[in-house]
Design an enzyme around this catalytic site. Sequence first.
Site, PDB file in Angstrom:
ATOM      1  CG  ASP A 101      -1.870  -1.124   1.285  1.00 21.29           C
ATOM      2  OD1 ASP A 101      -2.177  -1.673   0.214  1.00 21.29           O
ATOM      3  OD2 ASP A 101      -2.348  -1.458   2.395  1.00 21.29           O
TER       4      ASP A 101
HETATM    5  N1  URA Z   1      -1.243  -5.914   3.879  1.00 19.93           N
HETATM    6  C1  URA Z   1      -1.764  -4.655   3.897  1.00 19.93           C
HETATM    7  O1  URA Z   1      -2.806  -4.405   4.476  1.00 19.93           O
HETATM    8  N2  URA Z   1      -1.073  -3.702   3.250  1.00 19.93           N
HETATM    9  C2  URA Z   1       0.110  -3.909   2.624  1.00 19.93           C
HETATM   10  O2  URA Z   1       0.698  -2.979   2.073  1.00 19.93           O
HETATM   11  C3  URA Z   1       0.632  -5.227   2.625  1.00 19.93           C
HETATM   12  C4  URA Z   1      -0.074  -6.211   3.274  1.00 19.93           C
END
Ligand code: URA
Length: 231
Positions: A101
């Site tokens: 993310d």
């Molecule tokens: N899980 C999440 O919620 N975000 C990420 O960036 C990676 C794994």
Amino acid sequence: MRLDQFVANSTTLSRKDAKRAIAAGRVRINDKPCKQARQHISAHDSVQLDHQPVAIPEELYLMMHKPAGVISATTDSNQATALDLLPGELAAQVHIAGRLDKDTTGLLLLTSDGQWSHQITSPRRDCPKTYRVSLAEPLGESARKQLEEGVLLKGEDTPTKPACVVQHADTLLDLTIHEGRYHQVKRMLAAVGNRVTALHRQQIGPVTLDDDLAPGEFRFLTDDEVQALKG
Ligand code: URA
């Protein structure tokens, strides 16, 4: 990328030997001797070792310390992407193996090798990923057990695979998961009534984020790291 890293990753020399070769004046950048191991080189520079070109290897395998605020996409006209942090020539050849993310930091793998990235991202391969998770609320015993056994994510009908939880403090844990569902870690913690306040990926399979990489920096993977992820 630093000159010693580039030479070590593109030849059979270890990092130590690459440093020695540089100090001994055996390495030239754009036809000029360079004795500085820390010298940064870009994709436009030509590097020679003992008057032989040091070529970028055929398939590319990189790790990056993804900073917060950049997205894990190949291109985006409005937002900075992880690929914008690479020299243009490299960026044009690689894709991201396992996205993070925008606000998540840590280990991002990039490669030109589609089969290799499939090993990392395919749900059937079970490649573990470890995240350092900071929480808004203390994690209780029952929530911890639920994460370890598998939780039902909002809008889904199959529980997550069992995860491994290592708790460092009330609101700080390492979570190892074996899938890559959308926003999986944040949704797992939401499913047990908590909220992730910071997320950092530390490890994918046997490969750990290099402590020497500051946020935004990258390096080539070693042959051992590439092979280890082939599983
Ligand atoms: N899980 C999440 O919620 N975000 C990420 O960036 C990676 C794994």
